[in-house]
Design an enzyme around this catalytic site. Structure first.
Site, PDB file in Angstrom:
ATOM      1  N   LYS A 231       0.888  -1.170   0.000  1.00 47.20           N
ATOM      2  CA  LYS A 231       0.000   0.000   0.000  1.00 47.20           C
ATOM      3  C   LYS A 231       0.923   1.217   0.000  1.00 47.20           C
ATOM      4  CE  LYS A 231      -1.656   3.095   1.860  1.00 47.20           C
ATOM      5  NZ  LYS A 231      -1.387   4.494   1.408  1.00 47.20           N
TER       6      LYS A 231
ATOM      7  N   GLU B 139      -0.431   7.475  -1.336  1.00 43.03           N
ATOM      8  CA  GLU B 139      -1.426   7.903  -2.330  1.00 43.03           C
ATOM      9  C   GLU B 139      -0.985   9.175  -3.054  1.00 43.03           C
ATOM     10  OE1 GLU B 139      -1.443   7.984   0.874  1.00 43.03           O
ATOM     11  OE2 GLU B 139      -2.727   9.532   1.744  1.00 43.03           O
TER      12      GLU B 139
ATOM     13  N   SER C 211       5.421   8.538   9.268  1.00 46.97           N
ATOM     14  CA  SER C 211       5.613   9.466  10.384  1.00 46.97           C
ATOM     15  C   SER C 211       5.400   8.758  11.724  1.00 46.97           C
ATOM     16  CB  SER C 211       4.636  10.629  10.239  1.00 46.97           C
ATOM     17  OG  SER C 211       3.317  10.125  10.248  1.00 46.97           O
TER      18      SER C 211
ATOM     19  N   CYS D  85      14.017  10.959   5.295  1.00 48.19           N
ATOM     20  CA  CYS D  85      14.093  10.555   6.707  1.00 48.19           C
ATOM     21  C   CYS D  85      15.521  10.684   7.208  1.00 48.19           C
ATOM     22  CB  CYS D  85      13.608   9.133   6.871  1.00 48.19           C
ATOM     23  SG  CYS D  85      14.541   7.987   5.867  1.00 48.19           S
TER      24      CYS D  85
ATOM     25  N   GLU E 276       9.157  17.456  13.797  1.00 45.32           N
ATOM     26  CA  GLU E 276       9.770  17.020  12.540  1.00 45.32           C
ATOM     27  C   GLU E 276       9.170  17.907  11.450  1.00 45.32           C
ATOM     28  OE1 GLU E 276       8.608  13.288  10.688  1.00 45.32           O
ATOM     29  OE2 GLU E 276      10.597  13.097   9.811  1.00 45.32           O
TER      30      GLU E 276
HETATM   31  P1  NAD Z   1       2.598   9.285   6.717  1.00 45.27           P
HETATM   32  O1  NAD Z   1       2.823   8.700   8.062  1.00 45.27           O
HETATM   33  O2  NAD Z   1       1.647  10.399   6.577  1.00 45.27           O
HETATM   34  O3  NAD Z   1       2.103   8.153   5.687  1.00 45.27           O
HETATM   35  C1  NAD Z   1       2.790   6.921   5.559  1.00 45.27           C
HETATM   36  C2  NAD Z   1       1.802   5.876   5.041  1.00 45.27           C
HETATM   37  O4  NAD Z   1       0.759   5.713   5.996  1.00 45.27           O
HETATM   38  C3  NAD Z   1       1.142   6.251   3.717  1.00 45.27           C
HETATM   39  O5  NAD Z   1       1.018   5.091   2.938  1.00 45.27           O
HETATM   40  C4  NAD Z   1      -0.221   6.780   4.155  1.00 45.27           C
HETATM   41  O6  NAD Z   1      -1.229   6.579   3.196  1.00 45.27           O
HETATM   42  C5  NAD Z   1      -0.514   5.958   5.401  1.00 45.27           C
HETATM   43  N1  NAD Z   1      -1.335   6.686   6.375  1.00 45.27           N
HETATM   44  C6  NAD Z   1      -1.404   8.031   6.552  1.00 45.27           C
HETATM   45  N2  NAD Z   1      -2.269   8.323   7.555  1.00 45.27           N
HETATM   46  C7  NAD Z   1      -2.736   7.147   8.015  1.00 45.27           C
HETATM   47  C8  NAD Z   1      -3.649   6.788   9.065  1.00 45.27           C
HETATM   48  N3  NAD Z   1      -4.229   7.708   9.825  1.00 45.27           N
HETATM   49  N4  NAD Z   1      -3.874   5.480   9.277  1.00 45.27           N
HETATM   50  C9  NAD Z   1      -3.283   4.536   8.524  1.00 45.27           C
HETATM   51  N5  NAD Z   1      -2.425   4.821   7.522  1.00 45.27           N
HETATM   52  C10 NAD Z   1      -2.135   6.104   7.276  1.00 45.27           C
HETATM   53  O7  NAD Z   1       4.055   9.694   6.165  1.00 45.27           O
HETATM   54  P2  NAD Z   1       4.398  10.489   4.834  1.00 45.27           P
HETATM   55  O8  NAD Z   1       4.034  11.925   5.018  1.00 45.27           O
HETATM   56  O9  NAD Z   1       3.920   9.775   3.648  1.00 45.27           O
HETATM   57  O10 NAD Z   1       5.994  10.337   4.836  1.00 45.27           O
HETATM   58  C11 NAD Z   1       6.849  11.165   5.568  1.00 45.27           C
HETATM   59  C12 NAD Z   1       7.205  10.570   6.914  1.00 45.27           C
HETATM   60  O11 NAD Z   1       7.834   9.299   6.746  1.00 45.27           O
HETATM   61  C13 NAD Z   1       8.196  11.420   7.679  1.00 45.27           C
HETATM   62  O12 NAD Z   1       7.792  11.450   9.015  1.00 45.27           O
HETATM   63  C14 NAD Z   1       9.511  10.664   7.533  1.00 45.27           C
HETATM   64  O13 NAD Z   1      10.437  10.889   8.545  1.00 45.27           O
HETATM   65  C15 NAD Z   1       9.022   9.258   7.544  1.00 45.27           C
HETATM   66  N6  NAD Z   1       9.999   8.351   6.950  1.00 45.27           N
HETATM   67  C16 NAD Z   1      10.715   7.568   7.793  1.00 45.27           C
HETATM   68  C17 NAD Z   1      11.672   6.717   7.282  1.00 45.27           C
HETATM   69  C18 NAD Z   1      12.477   5.842   8.207  1.00 45.27           C
HETATM   70  O14 NAD Z   1      13.267   5.051   7.724  1.00 45.27           O
HETATM   71  N7  NAD Z   1      12.327   5.930   9.507  1.00 45.27           N
HETATM   72  C19 NAD Z   1      11.891   6.633   5.901  1.00 45.27           C
HETATM   73  C20 NAD Z   1      11.122   7.452   5.055  1.00 45.27           C
HETATM   74  C21 NAD Z   1      10.178   8.312   5.601  1.00 45.27           C
END
Ligand code: NAD
Length: 500
Positions: free
Chosen positions: A175, A178, A228, A283, A385
């Protein structure tokens, strides 16, 4: 609606049904609506998991050489389509094409690691644990694994997961984010071209509804998440409550420590490349520079010089070094930290809202490189962040104070130290409460054969991604104790357990 329409990939082909909901895909450089993406509900998630479940017995039983032949072909296909994938990523994410090609290359390294699966899956064997009794262990796949991934690396982060999961004999439902869903579908097409049996790799698009469907589905055995921290924390709790194996990588606030004896040119180069590469949406971006007295002013001058030369522009512009942010809402949120930082007492040394954009800003989601100086730990710009091109500079009175600050931060993803003192670097590596440490490098980059993951609020679960921890995560161990009777040794009941 004109423009592209992205749909799910289930059972080796594009989904042929109708999804009740759709999301919008933007082109961040122009702000233009580029198309729509189908959002999965219960039915699509069930169909994808059913396809993966049906494909599992055949794939589990495929010989290691059959599996590796498919992996090697996939590796060649992704390498051959690297530029095409990079352009697809750049258009939807905004990062410059060379950066997008870099993420495909990093993902490929995990595929290459997974090509070694016959070696990686070797279990142990002990002969004669009792008289003519042997014991051995086998690493077996789990079944259907799910991956939920963020927008910022639409090819690399999924490739941290599925090459290893599939090489181990699992089937997979991805997944992706989006916001930039197209790369995952192109990767699915390349898997099919490589000869992966239908149903072994599936993609469902969507939001929380799709994710919740996967987390609660009884046939999903393992969940890998990257995103996140608040979502990682909740995914970890929900998946674990539903009896699944789970690894959930969260957000980051990566600090770079600069000691007075450091090579300041090297440190300034690193702060600018790791702070503003991919518009800070990494990240492993550096978001805080901790300058130990008295180097702050000199370091700031060098950072300022370098930022002045950074070219901001659309991802496909040949001169652009930094693109736009992913959405308008994210751009506005990131820019709001410039105001809150100043209101809370920081100095706005570089204001990215004034940056020139190659070819003009149009309606794109632009924010140039920005630096807040004299940031302190109470400020929102320090605590949150930001995930954008805003670098915070903190002045620290001593090495000890700087180390304490970094270790006290709730995130523990990555950090880097710049120094010419080997003892100081060694102490940092030994004591700092962070999962990945760089010494005189902008940030420790993920290597396929070392597992990737942070500490504290940057990772929930106990397995990091890819490398040997990935193999461990996607397999379970079976221990076998075996005795074969050998008439030439006089028959029955020779040992274990009573005569052991
Ligand atoms: P996000 O947490 O908003 O979304 C990540 C995934 O979760 C997406 O597929 C999204 O559709 C889904 N999602 C979003 N809200 C949700 C909910 N309420 N319930 C279930 N699923 C949900 O993150 P983002 O904005 O797409 O990406 C950026 C974040 O990812 C930053 O915080 C970054 O630090 C982190 N990140 C971490 C690493 C790592 O290795 N630790 C690597 C890349 C990115």
């Amino acid at each position: 609606m004109t423009g592209k329409q992205v749909t799910h990939w289930i059972g080796g082909k594009p989904f042929d049904g109708e999804s009740a909901r759709r999301g919008e895909i933007y082109e961040p450089a122009s702000g233009r609506l580029a198309g729509t993406v189908d959002f999965a509900g219960r039915d699509e998630v069930d169909a994808a998991v059913a396809a993966a479940k049906a494909a599992f017995p055949g794939w589990r039983d495929a010989s290691l050489s059959q599996r590796t032949r498919v992996l090697f072909r996939f590796r060649e296909l992704v390498a051959a389509h690297r530029d095409e994938l990079a352009r697809l990523i750049s258009a939807e994410h905004g990062k410059v094409v060379s950066d997008a090609a870099g993420e495909v290359a990093r993902g490929l390294e995990v595929v290459e690691f997974a090509c070694g699966i016959p070696h990686l899956l070797k279990g142990g064997f002990s002969e004669n644990v009792s008289t003519r009794v042997d014991a051995y262990s086998i690493l077996q796949p789990l079944g259907v694994a799910a991956g939920i991934t963020p927008f910022n690396f639409p090819a690399m982060v999924p490739m941290w997961m599925f090459p290893v999961a599939i090489a181990c004999g699992n089937t997979f439902v991805l997944k992706p984010s989006e916001k930039d869903p197209s790369a995952s579908v192109r990767l699915a097409e390349l898997w099919a071209e490589a000869g992966l049996p239908d149903g072994v790799f599936n993609v469902v698009h969507g939001d929380k509804a799709a994710v919740d469907g996967l987390l609660r589905h009884p046939d999903v055995k393992a969940v890998s998440f990257v995103g996140s921290t608040p979502i990682a924390r909740s995914i970890y709790a929900t998946a674990a409550a539903n009896g699944k194996r789970v690894q959930a990588l969260g957000g980051a606030k990566n600090h770079m420590l600069v000691l007075p004896d450091a090579d300041l040119d090297l440190a300034a180069d690193a702060a600018v490349s790791a702070g503003f590469g991919s518009a800070g949406e990494r990240c492993m971006a550096i978001s805080v520079v901790v300058a130990v007295d008295p180097v702050g002013d000199e370091l700031m001058a060098k950072i300022r010089e370098r930022v002045a030369g950074l070219k901001v522009g659309p991802g496909d512009h040949p001169e652009a070094e930094m693109g736009p942010l992913v959405t308008r809402a994210h751009r506005d949120k990131v820019a709001s930290y410039l105001d809150s930082g100043v209101a809370q007492g920081a100095v706005l040394a570089i204001d990215g809202r004034d940056a020139d954009v190659l070819g003009g800003a149009g309606g794109g989601f632009w924010l140039g490189p920005s630096v807040l100086d004299h940031v302190t730990p109470e400020m929102d710009a320090y605590k949150d962040e930001i995930f954008g091109p805003v670098l915070a500079v903190v002045r620290a009175g001593s090495y000890d104070a700087a180390m304490e600050l970094i270790s006290a931060n709730p995130y523990g993803n990555g950090t880097a130290i710049f120094t010419n003192d080997g003892g100081a670097a060694r102490r940092f590596q030994n004591e700092v409460e962070v999962g990945m440490v760089g010494v005189n490098v902008p940030i420790p980059v993920p290597m396929a054969y070392y597992s990737f993951g942070g500490w504290k609020d940057s990772l929930f679960g106990d397995s990091h991604a890819h490398g040997m921890e990935g193999v461990h995560f996607y397999t379970r161990t079976k221990a076998v104790t075996a005795r074969w009777l050998d008439p030439s040794h006089g028959g029955v009941n020779l040992g274990f357990p009573t005569n052991g």
